[in-house]
Design an enzyme around this catalytic site. Structure first.
Site, PDB file in Angstrom:
ATOM      1  CG  ASP A 168     -35.085  40.847 -10.924  1.00 57.45           C
ATOM      2  OD1 ASP A 168     -35.554  39.897 -11.576  1.00 57.45           O
ATOM      3  OD2 ASP A 168     -34.257  41.645 -11.410  1.00 57.45           O
TER       4      ASP A 168
HETATM    5  C1  NOJ Z   1     -33.961  38.972 -13.892  1.00 59.63           C
HETATM    6  C2  NOJ Z   1     -33.918  40.333 -14.498  1.00 59.63           C
HETATM    7  O1  NOJ Z   1     -33.184  41.207 -13.670  1.00 59.63           O
HETATM    8  C3  NOJ Z   1     -35.288  40.944 -14.760  1.00 59.63           C
HETATM    9  O2  NOJ Z   1     -35.098  42.100 -15.532  1.00 59.63           O
HETATM   10  C4  NOJ Z   1     -36.196  39.980 -15.443  1.00 59.63           C
HETATM   11  O3  NOJ Z   1     -37.447  40.573 -15.659  1.00 59.63           O
HETATM   12  C5  NOJ Z   1     -36.310  38.732 -14.587  1.00 59.63           C
HETATM   13  N1  NOJ Z   1     -34.996  38.125 -14.444  1.00 59.63           N
HETATM   14  C6  NOJ Z   1     -37.294  37.716 -15.160  1.00 59.63           C
HETATM   15  O4  NOJ Z   1     -36.800  37.121 -16.286  1.00 59.63           O
END
Ligand code: NOJ
Length: 740
Positions: free
Chosen positions: A266
């Site tokens: 993430d």
């Molecule tokens: C953080 C989020 O937790 C995730 O769901 C997302 O895909 C990413 N950012 C990218 O934007």
């Protein structure tokens, strides 16, 4: 050697042979050039130069197809090996045609419809150059304080698994080289929905038995459906952050489940392991690679340290090659080596995006996501010629129609409720007043409005707003009040400790009821709310979540009876915050509370609250009524490996045609690991004309009787099973059978 993808594609293998270590590490680097929504404190810098240097494997959050083309040009024309980039995005509930928030979509219990929304999302996103989607989010959530409950399918692993499958197959289709499909990414592996206290990014601690039985099934369902990638979560699991957790990313995901896609972190979750206390950037990057992480989102820990770790013998070339192979295979699956511009086609956006047909599906999906919580004196549906006071801070609030995490959607395309009423009931008299702000607390409003104005505090005082609403209410036959949460009161980093309707709106509701006119609450939220007070008022309540681009039209369709609501809750609605976590499959305990719910000393109950929720999982009304009878089971004893068929007679006893979600719950009465009181194990959505009766049969497969025991073996243990069938998780029609 660590377990790895055993897929070997000659084209990828010969490319790997030509690659230097730096080029391999470059493929493991995922950047965002900014311009989109940054969900962490870091935004990538010098992106162009890094692409040219072969230091980038993919980009996400790129603002336009033109920019993607420019970036792809750099990758395939200016780097030594001309390896194309992946283009990722968060297409969570639709691309430009925004569908209801995922929690709402799941409330339709309609897997074909959910799959269709994913297909449309893929067609629209790929028309704009995107070939990799950071969805589905399948985290089981049993704590409505957690804002991201809005992004998933609720509390139940069985339903969650069905939704995971529908979405993965919707996005990916049967052939990833098809220009209208994209790679899906199951997230957030794993257990992210179980953060302590419902506070985002917090720690998770859970027994293996609980995770295998309750939390892991939807991720596994996505893997079984062939999901091409997975995203590691922010939280730790058994004390090791997911991004560096070898048990999770390798032993479970690859070895046990047979996943052969690639794993991305993430947003900076690799670097965040430093704050988690796992060491410096070099140490956590090596840990993540060895654990089975293939791609590093934004943090550049891989890019900046892996070569050093290789030189120092802390990682092996084989580990780097394996990760690189996983990323290259994904590019191969998409057909990018044949044509890096496969998804960049300037003729597509106009014909594929936000089309009339797509908007029709959005409208249909929104109608089906709504849950009728109460219909006082059968006030709903309203006549299309009624004299209506349409009030509330969300009645004419375009900024709050799409729902959280719709960064690719355009707020201005959302139809407001006021507009929808005028479209659907042009002969009605509609008087509008705001009535109240969403909330009056300026600090809270500022916290919510990070992506722009969602909570707008009027210049008029709360009293003036209220008086305007009361004035028109008094002139009208019926009041419709659109109330609840602004979109960004749920979603990422939007946890709440109070999940009731904000005070100023509560006051509006009470004053409207005091006029003596019938009141319909159209309730918007990204989570279950605690509404015992409002529920006990003489009001009707239609829960509409955040309905997406066709919001107003779909709400009007249901309010005026063009569609008879059929949604059912996929997460339990508590009476109070103190009951959380609360979900339908809770265990019985050794000292169960009495069925009467009267307090008893030395029983598992509260001094000051009932155990039962305000609204159970699976609950939802219709304009018609359904009667269940005549439950039958085709066998009273079965052997291992046999299925059981359960049938009921379902009659539409009311005055409207309508759909009902028939639900089957199972209780495993005796087993080696304490069983949930009951668990969803089957459902069917059926349409019945008024007066019609149908026999509905649901088959329990041998798998449905299995659970993970203390050794984490998936087994069905002999003994008695009780089956319950009905229209929500309190279903009472019952039969039992014995597994010998
Ligand atoms: C953080 C989020 O937790 C995730 O769901 C997302 O895909 C990413 N950012 C990218 O934007």
């Amino acid at each position: 050697m660590m377990a790895q993808n055993d897929e070997r594609i000659p084209e990828v293998e010969s490319l790997l042979e030509k690659m230097t270590i730096d080029e391999k590490i470059g493929q493991l680097n995922l950047l965002t050039p900014g311009g989109g929504v940054a969900t962490g404190s870091v935004v990538s810098k010098n992106v162009e130069a890094k692409i040219k240097a072969g230091n980038v494997g993919g980009l996400f959050g790129v603002a336009s197809p033109e920019k993607m083309k420019m970036a792809q040009d750099l990758a395939v024309k200016e780097t030594r090996l001309q390896i194309p980039l992946l283009f990722g995005s968060d297409v969570i509930h639709g691309y430009k045609t925004t569908f209801p928030i995922p929690l709402g979509l799941s409330s339709s219990w309609d897997m074909e419809l959910i799959k269709k929304t994913a297909q449309i999302a893929a067609k629209e996103a790929t028309a704009d150059g995107i070939n990799w989607n950071f969805s589905p989010m399948v985290d089981i959530a049993r704590d409505p304080r957690w804002g991201r409950i809005a992004e998933g399918a609720g509390e139940d692993p069985y339903l969650g698994s069905a939704v995971a499958k529908a979405m993965v197959t919707g996005y990916q289709g049967d052939d990833l080289t098809d220009k209208e499909t994209m790679l899906a990414c199951v997230k957030h592996l794993a257990l992210y929905g179980a953060v302590e206290g419902g506070r985002d990014y917090n720690s998770v601690d859970m027994s293996k038995v609980k995770m295998f039985n309750q939390y892991l099934p939807p991720y596994k369902a996505a893997v079984d459906a062939g999901v091409a990638s997975a995203m590691s979560s922010f939280n730790d699991i058994d004390g090791v952050p997911a991004t560096g957790n070898k048990w999770l990313l390798t032993d479970l995901l690859r070895e046990r489940w047979g996943f052969n896609g690639f794993v991305v972190s993430d947003y900076t979750s690799l670097n965040e392991m430093i704050a988690h206390g796992l060491g410096d950037l070099q140490a956590v990057s090596a840990l993540a690679l060895k654990a089975g992480l293939d791609m590093d989102m934004v943090g550049e820990g891989f890019l900046s340290t892996l070569k050093k770790s290789l030189e120092e013998g802390k990682v092996t070339e084989e580990e780097i090659t394996n990760a690189c192979r996983n990323v290259l295979i994904a590019k191969h699956k998409l057909g990018l080596f044949d044509d890096p511009y496969r998804y960049i086609d300037s003729s597509r956006p106009k014909k594929d995006i936000l089309t009339k047909e797509n908007r029709e599906v959005a409208r249909k999906a929104a109608q089906r996501s709504f849950v009728l919580l109460k219909n006082e004196n059968n006030v709903l549906p309203l006549e299309k010629t009624s004299n209506i006071a349409l009030v509330g801070p969300l009645a004419d609030s375009r900024n709050n129609m799409l729902g959280t995490w719709a960064p690719t959607g355009d707020l201005k395309n959302g139809i407001t409720i006021l507009e929808g009423f005028k479209n659907v009931a042009p002969k009605a008299t509609i008087n509008y007043a705001k009535g109240s702000n969403i909330l009056n607390d300026k600090t809270l409003a500022k916290n919510i409005n990070v992506f722009g104005p969602r909570v707008e505090i009027s210049k008029e005082s709360p009293e003036e707003l209220l008086n305007e609403a009361l004035t028109i209410a008094k002139k009208s036959e019926v009041i419709v009040a659109v109330v609840g949460e602004a979109t960004e009161m749920s979603g990422e980093a939007a946890s709440r400790t109070e999940i009731s309707i904000p005070d100023t709106q509560k006051k509006l509701i009470k004053e409207l009821v005091a006029t003596g006119k019938p009141v319909v609450l159209v309730l918007m939220s990204g989570r279950p709310l605690t509404i015992p007070e409002e529920f006990n008022l003489p009001v009707s309540i239609l829960q509409v979540w955040h309905p997406g681009v066709e919001a107003g039209n779909a709400v009007a369709d249901v309010v005026f009876g063009d569609y008879n609501p059929s949604g059912k809750l996929t997460a339990t609605w508590p009476r109070s915050i103190g009951q959380i976590p609360i979900y339908h499959s809770m265990k019985i305990t050794g000292r169960p509370a009495p069925a009467s719910e009267e307090f008893q000393k030395f029983k598992s109950n509260y001094l000051d609250e009932k155990n039962s929720p305000l609204l159970p999982f699976g609950y939802g009304l219709s304009y018609t009524t359904f009667e269940y009878s005549d439950i039958k089971i085709n066998k009273e004893t079965i052997q291992q490996g046999e299925s059981v068929e359960v049938s009921v007679a379902l009659k539409n006893t009311g005055a409207y045609d309508g759909e009902e979600v028939v639900q089957l719950y199972l209780r495993d009465v005796v087993r080696s690991v304490t069983p949930p009181s009951r668990q969803l194990k089957g459902f069917k959505k059926v349409f019945l004309k008024k007066g019609e009766t149908k026999t509905v049969t649901i088959t329990l497969s041998p798998e449905d009787l299995k659970f993970y025991n203390s050794e984490l073996e998936f087994v069905a243990e002999p003994g008695k099973f009780e089956v319950f069938v009905g229209g929500n998780s309190n279903a009472t029609l019952t039969k039992s059978f014995v597994l010998e």
